[in-house]
Design an enzyme around this catalytic site. Structure first.
Site, PDB file in Angstrom:
ATOM      1  N   GLU A  46       0.826  -1.199   0.000  1.00 54.05           N
ATOM      2  CA  GLU A  46       0.000   0.000   0.000  1.00 54.05           C
ATOM      3  C   GLU A  46       0.866   1.256   0.000  1.00 54.05           C
ATOM      4  OE1 GLU A  46      -3.812   1.839   2.381  1.00 54.05           O
ATOM      5  OE2 GLU A  46      -2.155   1.045   3.585  1.00 54.05           O
ATOM      6  N   TRP A  98      -8.638  -1.694  -0.015  1.00 51.85           N
ATOM      7  CA  TRP A  98      -9.379  -0.530  -0.503  1.00 51.85           C
ATOM      8  C   TRP A  98     -10.614  -0.913  -1.315  1.00 51.85           C
ATOM      9  CZ3 TRP A  98      -9.180   4.539   0.570  1.00 51.85           C
ATOM     10  CH2 TRP A  98      -8.064   5.025   1.241  1.00 51.85           C
ATOM     11  N   TYR A 138      -4.762   9.742  -0.953  1.00 54.93           N
ATOM     12  CA  TYR A 138      -3.408   9.952  -0.446  1.00 54.93           C
ATOM     13  C   TYR A 138      -2.331  10.161  -1.510  1.00 54.93           C
ATOM     14  CZ  TYR A 138      -5.401   8.268   3.956  1.00 54.93           C
ATOM     15  OH  TYR A 138      -6.171   8.114   5.070  1.00 54.93           O
ATOM     16  N   CYS A 151      -7.237   9.987   6.651  1.00 55.90           N
ATOM     17  CA  CYS A 151      -7.208   9.813   8.108  1.00 55.90           C
ATOM     18  C   CYS A 151      -5.817  10.150   8.633  1.00 55.90           C
ATOM     19  CB  CYS A 151      -7.607   8.387   8.479  1.00 55.90           C
ATOM     20  SG  CYS A 151      -9.306   7.958   8.045  1.00 55.90           S
ATOM     21  N   ARG A 208      -6.248  12.406  12.024  1.00 59.16           N
ATOM     22  CA  ARG A 208      -7.489  13.023  12.486  1.00 59.16           C
ATOM     23  C   ARG A 208      -8.475  11.996  13.011  1.00 59.16           C
ATOM     24  NH1 ARG A 208     -11.896  11.947   9.480  1.00 59.16           N
ATOM     25  NH2 ARG A 208     -11.450  11.006   7.451  1.00 59.16           N
ATOM     26  N   ASP A 227      -9.055   4.253  13.571  1.00 63.94           N
ATOM     27  CA  ASP A 227      -9.675   2.982  13.943  1.00 63.94           C
ATOM     28  C   ASP A 227      -8.590   2.178  14.656  1.00 63.94           C
ATOM     29  OD1 ASP A 227     -10.637   0.407  14.077  1.00 63.94           O
ATOM     30  OD2 ASP A 227     -11.172   0.253  11.951  1.00 63.94           O
ATOM     31  N   HIS A 241     -10.721   5.769  18.121  1.00 60.88           N
ATOM     32  CA  HIS A 241     -11.935   5.049  18.468  1.00 60.88           C
ATOM     33  C   HIS A 241     -11.831   3.541  18.254  1.00 60.88           C
ATOM     34  CE1 HIS A 241     -12.205   6.552  14.268  1.00 60.88           C
ATOM     35  NE2 HIS A 241     -12.579   5.303  14.018  1.00 60.88           N
TER      36      HIS A 241
END
Length: 311
Positions: free
Chosen positions: A66, A88, A130, A192, A213, A216, A254
């Site tokens: 990736e 993805w 990205y 993210c 920001r 997971d 989170h």
């Protein structure tokens, strides 16, 4: 973290604090999360150290593919699924199902992406995510009538960063970001891990501060932290520096409510071992690294823990 304390304990502590005391609320996906806001962890990169999680298997080869894909500037999943990388696929697959009404399987969707040029062009692109922002940030040039149009070639932030580190290591402007406000609504998923800042010590040690920001912690973090460390190692090598430290800061950190089994199982485990990442070849440019240029050693993780991805 000191050398005597395993680097992964701070991750498990954060996981425990979120699961037992995080604020529970509804999120974009509708799954629901428990979260904390504004958390920081530090990972040494000295002596080839790499912060791979050991309390579950991290498929670092997939993460490596990736990252190399990001550096090409490509935004179509075709190159990834052709290598067996499916991380993805869920986002363009979800769009295809919604817009066509066809209940296609992920396997059939990927088969069409690989085998059909037109299908891949229509349904495999993620928008300016990205890689596009990293190496082809949009620039604009004057056009007729006092208007501006997007230039064919954009700004390569990674190349500019490396030039800056080489030529002015004491600068406080060694930064690149994927958070392009003008392009956010065109992206399958807004970035993210969005902003990276680099710092050169007087002894030539290169550190990276990553601001993420949204994180997971149960699934995405393992890839995010490995790739940031890997990228720091690559940049250090290209600039004649040595990797020193990775500082990770998360905004909304989170755990999804449907990841309970993952959390409970992982918190039972004890981290162990000290994996190392070796770079086997130094190419002329950061854009010329290949998959076979990297080796991870002394990585003996505990069993993989499956969990669903929230799209």
């Amino acid at each position: 973290m000191t050398d005597s304390i395993h680097y992964e304990l701070q991750y498990l502590d954060l996981m425990r604090r979120i699961w037992t005391g995080g604020d529970e609320r509804v999120d974009r996906t509708g799954v629901g999360t428990r979260s904390l806001f504004g958390e920081t962890m530090r990972f040494s990169l000295r002596d080839d150290a790499i912060p791979l999680l050991t309390t579950k298997r991290v498929y670092w080869k997939t993460a490596l593919r990736e990252l190399l894909w990001f550096l090409t500037g490509d935004t179509n999943i075709r190159a990834l699924v052709s290598q067996g990388v499916r991380i993805w696929t869920d986002w363009p697959l979800d769009r295809y199902r919604r817009e066509t009404g066809e209940a296609i399987s992920a396997e059939e969707f990927e088969r069409r992406i690989i085998g059909d040029d037109a299908f891949a062009a229509a349904w495999g692109d993620l928008g300016p995510v990205y890689g596009h922002q990293w190496v082809n940030w949009p620039l604009y040039e004057a056009a007729e009538g006092g208007l501006f149009r997007r230039a064919e070639a954009g700004h390569n932030q990674i190349a500019a960063l490396i030039a800056s580190l080489r030529n002015n290591p004491g600068s406080r402007r060694h930064i690149f970001t994927a958070w392009n406000v003008a392009d956010l609504n065109q992206m399958a998923l807004p970035p993210c891990h969005m902003t990276y800042q680099f710092h050169v010590r007087s002894d030539g040690g290169l550190s990276c501060l990553l601001f993420q920001r949204s994180c997971d912690l149960g699934l995405g973090f393992a890839f995010n932290i490995f790739e940031a460390a890997l990228l720091t190692r690559m940049i250090a090598e290209q600039c004649g520096l040595h990797a020193h430290e990775l500082v990770w800061t998360g905004g909304d950190v989170h755990l999804y409510l449907n990841h309970g089994e993952l959390v409970e199982e992982q918190l039972k485990r004890t981290p162990e071992g000290a994996p190392r990442l070796r770079i086997l070849r130094r190419p002329a440019s950061i854009f010329d690294y290949k998959f076979e240029d990297f080796a991870v050693e002394a990585y003996t993780p505990q069993a993989h823990i499956p969990a669903p991805v929230a799209v």
